[in-house]
Design a protein around this motif. Structure first.
Motif, PDB file in Angstrom:
ATOM      1  N   GLY A   1       4.868 -13.291  -7.122  1.00 52.78           N
ATOM      2  CA  GLY A   1       5.728 -13.167  -8.528  1.00 52.78           C
ATOM      3  C   GLY A   1       5.093 -12.226  -9.495  1.00 52.78           C
ATOM      4  O   GLY A   1       5.661 -11.886 -10.584  1.00 52.78           O
ATOM      5  N   TYR A   2       3.972 -11.857  -9.246  1.00 56.40           N
ATOM      6  CA  TYR A   2       3.299 -10.517  -9.919  1.00 56.40           C
ATOM      7  C   TYR A   2       4.254  -9.266 -10.121  1.00 56.40           C
ATOM      8  O   TYR A   2       5.014  -9.091  -9.194  1.00 56.40           O
ATOM      9  N   PRO A   3       4.244  -8.741 -11.412  1.00 58.47           N
ATOM     10  CA  PRO A   3       5.089  -7.573 -11.484  1.00 58.47           C
ATOM     11  C   PRO A   3       4.552  -6.302 -10.299  1.00 58.47           C
ATOM     12  O   PRO A   3       3.244  -6.223 -10.317  1.00 58.47           O
ATOM     13  N   LYS A   4       5.502  -5.797  -9.992  1.00 62.21           N
ATOM     14  CA  LYS A   4       5.056  -4.578  -8.949  1.00 62.21           C
ATOM     15  C   LYS A   4       4.111  -3.430  -9.808  1.00 62.21           C
ATOM     16  O   LYS A   4       4.621  -3.213 -10.824  1.00 62.21           O
ATOM     17  N   GLY A   5       3.063  -3.136  -9.137  1.00 67.59           N
ATOM     18  CA  GLY A   5       2.113  -2.442  -9.882  1.00 67.59           C
ATOM     19  C   GLY A   5       1.197  -3.223 -10.356  1.00 67.59           C
ATOM     20  O   GLY A   5      -0.100  -2.414 -10.860  1.00 67.59           O
ATOM     21  N   CYS A   6       0.975  -4.491 -10.243  1.00 68.49           N
ATOM     22  CA  CYS A   6      -0.075  -5.233 -11.042  1.00 68.49           C
ATOM     23  C   CYS A   6      -1.242  -5.253  -9.944  1.00 68.49           C
ATOM     24  O   CYS A   6      -2.435  -5.168 -10.736  1.00 68.49           O
ATOM     25  N   PHE A   7      -1.123  -5.050  -8.921  1.00 71.63           N
ATOM     26  CA  PHE A   7      -2.172  -5.039  -8.107  1.00 71.63           C
ATOM     27  C   PHE A   7      -1.630  -4.369  -6.903  1.00 71.63           C
ATOM     28  O   PHE A   7      -0.620  -4.673  -6.040  1.00 71.63           O
ATOM     29  N   GLN A   8      -2.224  -3.129  -6.679  1.00 73.61           N
ATOM     30  CA  GLN A   8      -2.095  -2.196  -5.724  1.00 73.61           C
ATOM     31  C   GLN A   8      -3.137  -1.765  -4.752  1.00 73.61           C
ATOM     32  O   GLN A   8      -4.044  -1.478  -5.143  1.00 73.61           O
ATOM     33  N   THR A   9      -2.735  -1.482  -3.543  1.00 74.19           N
ATOM     34  CA  THR A   9      -3.825  -0.883  -2.767  1.00 74.19           C
ATOM     35  C   THR A   9      -3.742   0.509  -2.489  1.00 74.19           C
ATOM     36  O   THR A   9      -2.508   1.122  -2.437  1.00 74.19           O
ATOM     37  N   ILE A  10      -4.595   1.305  -2.630  1.00 73.29           N
ATOM     38  CA  ILE A  10      -4.558   2.774  -2.358  1.00 73.29           C
ATOM     39  C   ILE A  10      -5.393   3.069  -1.203  1.00 73.29           C
ATOM     40  O   ILE A  10      -6.515   2.705  -0.945  1.00 73.29           O
ATOM     41  N   LEU A  11      -4.873   3.870  -0.103  1.00 81.02           N
ATOM     42  CA  LEU A  11      -5.304   4.290   1.103  1.00 81.02           C
ATOM     43  C   LEU A  11      -5.697   5.787   0.644  1.00 81.02           C
ATOM     44  O   LEU A  11      -4.814   6.570   1.066  1.00 81.02           O
ATOM     45  N   VAL A  12      -7.083   6.021   0.364  1.00 81.85           N
ATOM     46  CA  VAL A  12      -7.549   7.278   0.241  1.00 81.85           C
ATOM     47  C   VAL A  12      -8.912   7.214   0.844  1.00 81.85           C
ATOM     48  O   VAL A  12      -9.505   6.292   1.145  1.00 81.85           O
ATOM     49  N   ASN A  13      -9.351   8.616   1.099  1.00 75.98           N
ATOM     50  CA  ASN A  13     -10.683   8.668   1.675  1.00 75.98           C
ATOM     51  C   ASN A  13     -11.624   8.939   0.454  1.00 75.98           C
ATOM     52  O   ASN A  13     -11.019   9.126  -0.766  1.00 75.98           O
ATOM     53  N   HIS A  14     -12.757   9.136   0.815  1.00 74.98           N
ATOM     54  CA  HIS A  14     -13.786   9.650  -0.390  1.00 74.98           C
ATOM     55  C   HIS A  14     -13.572  10.454  -1.117  1.00 74.98           C
ATOM     56  O   HIS A  14     -13.883  10.839  -2.352  1.00 74.98           O
ATOM     57  N   ASP A  15     -12.799  11.688  -0.370  1.00 70.87           N
ATOM     58  CA  ASP A  15     -12.672  12.837  -1.187  1.00 70.87           C
ATOM     59  C   ASP A  15     -11.484  12.582  -2.433  1.00 70.87           C
ATOM     60  O   ASP A  15     -11.663  13.550  -3.416  1.00 70.87           O
ATOM     61  N   ASP A  16     -10.630  11.730  -2.285  1.00 71.49           N
ATOM     62  CA  ASP A  16      -9.867  11.567  -3.356  1.00 71.49           C
ATOM     63  C   ASP A  16     -10.270  10.503  -4.531  1.00 71.49           C
ATOM     64  O   ASP A  16      -9.599  10.377  -5.259  1.00 71.49           O
TER      65      ASP A  16
END
Length: 454
Positions: free
Chosen positions: A176-191
């Protein structure tokens, strides 16, 4: 063509899933959502936040086996230990459900003002960079207090536990947490530098190696962002003359071998006084030989493969270099791919890699000390400062040594472990800042002075 992450089961070698990295545009969208969500989430009353946290705890209980199986598949943790990790996350939720309101309440301070108090206000978006070895627990010990304090979280997880990272994002949404409260970002070290530099991100926390910690600290400092770093450890397990081996030998074995030895707070160096050395070595060896090794999906398996083959190769290299300097193999030391046999190395001295460095795997370095003084001196002989454990029946005398141990934790007759009720973190090359307890929830708040005169 999009860059991709492919996860593999370290025990079977089979490919699990392939994921696309987020594009720069997608990263920007995630950050914008994070900021807009914070604007409303930070105004949410604490009882509402803890109500949602209760939903998280319930989902952890309901889906324990599903989450545990995912962890085991991605990084090889024995299933019984994966189940225990999920249950510990639920316990963490319960702790902050009970205590968050008290920890975050305004603190009245008597001054000459009509009214003066300390207000604990959330900062904004907090970026977490997390490792694979406790893929749920280490994220939860960041996320639970951070979100409950009114912040929002971004998770950059280890690539080999990408499925676990996305499962946790879905868990918070399902709770029930608002969307955007906890997000996973799939990035490499360059980003990562781009993310840290973004105005939305107010602070960074990292659990990982000393090298990774230094790199992130530099990037954060360049952008004036606060950091909390929980880095490597080279914990000593000091066994004194009067240690009760019959009672605690199993604890000592677990302190090194649980999670296939892949723990920052594991006992890496066993420093044993000479009077008890032979007895300790005999009992310790017997227990290590009896460990059930095999398929991590079987409930009776205690140790299995390491998370990746390159990690096993790195550990093997540390042992080989130590043997070249005079250490001896007492038991084990065979490797097949990512599988590293539980191993005991004796005649270990300072200036050997397995004394000086963090060893991340099932290798126990045994060091003989003349007496208590030499044992404690050897324990302190480390660049790291995460934790020390001492086994003795003379508790009273150890009180005089507490201030001599410069680590973040000192455990007597118990293995070093994290507990929601107690602060967790290190000193020296093991990092700075604290997680868990009241100290952890206050790491990412603005401790604001409010002074009112009429």
């Amino acid at each position: 063509m999009k860059k991709q992450i492919t996860t593999k089961n370290p025990y079977t070698g089979k490919t699990l899933e392939t994921y696309d990295y987020h594009t720069k545009k997608e990263i920007e969208t995630i950050l914008e959502l994070s900021q807009s969500t914070f604007n409303s989430w930070s105004q949410t009353e604490i009882p509402e936040r803890t109500k949602l946290l209760k939903n998280v705890a319930n989902l952890l209980e309901t889906n324990t086996l599903e989450y545990a199986q995912l962890m085991t598949a991605e990084m090889g943790k024995p299933i019984s230990q994966s189940i225990a990790e999920i249950k510990k996350c639920a316990t963490l939720c319960d702790f902050y459900i009970t205590n968050a309101d008290k920890f975050l309440s305004d603190q009245i301070i008597e001054t000459e003002a009509h009214e003066s108090f300390i207000s604990y206000d959330p900062l904004g978006t907090i970026l977490s960079i997390m490792p694979w070895n406790y893929p749920f627990w280490q994220v939860f010990r960041f996320a639970v207090p951070t979100l409950t304090a009114g912040n929002v979280g971004l998770l950059k997880h280890a690539s080999n536990t990408t499925g676990t990272a996305l499962a946790m994002e879905k868990l918070f949404i399902d709770a029930g947490y608002p969307k955007g409260c906890f997000q996973t970002i799939l990035v490499n070290h360059d980003d990562i530098e781009t993310v840290i530099a973004h105005d939305t991100v107010k602070a960074v926390t990292l659990t990982g190696s000393e090298k990774a910690g230094k790199s992130i600290a530099v990037l954060a400092a360049k952008n004036l962002k606060k950091t909390v770093l929980e880095l490597g450890g080279n914990n000593a397990c000091v066994v004194l003359d009067d240690a009760n081996l019959d009672k605690y030998i199993d604890t000592m074995v677990s302190a090194r071998m649980q999670n296939n030895g892949q723990s920052c707070i594991a006992a890496k160096r066993f420093i044993v006084t000479e009077k008890i050395y032979d007895t300790f070595l005999e009992q310790f060896t017997g227990k290590v030989k009896a460990l059930k090794i095999g398929d991590p999906e079987k409930k009776d398996t205690y140790t299995s493969v390491m998370a990746r083959e390159d990690l096993a190769e790195e550990l093997e290299n540390q042992v080989t270099k130590s043997l070249e300097k005079g250490a001896k193999v007492h038991y084990g030391n065979t490797r097949k791919g990512a599988a590293y046999q539980p191993t005991i190395i004796t005649e270990v001295t300072p200036n050997m890699p397995i004394f000086d460095e963090e060893t991340f795997g099932p290798v126990a370095a045994i060091i003989k000390a003349k007496d208590k003084k030499e044992a404690l001196d050897l324990a302190k002989n480390s660049r790291f400062g995460l934790g020390t454990m001492i086994f003795t029946e003379d508790i009273k005398s150890i009180y005089h040594n507490i201030s001599d141990i410069p680590d973040g934790a000192l455990f007597i007759n118990e293995m070093v472990k994290s507990d929601p009720r107690l602060p967790f973190g290190g000193t020296k090359a093991s990092g700075y800042g604290r997680e868990l307890s009241k100290e952890g929830i206050l790491e990412f708040v603005n401790i604001k002075t409010v002074y009112i005169n009429k």
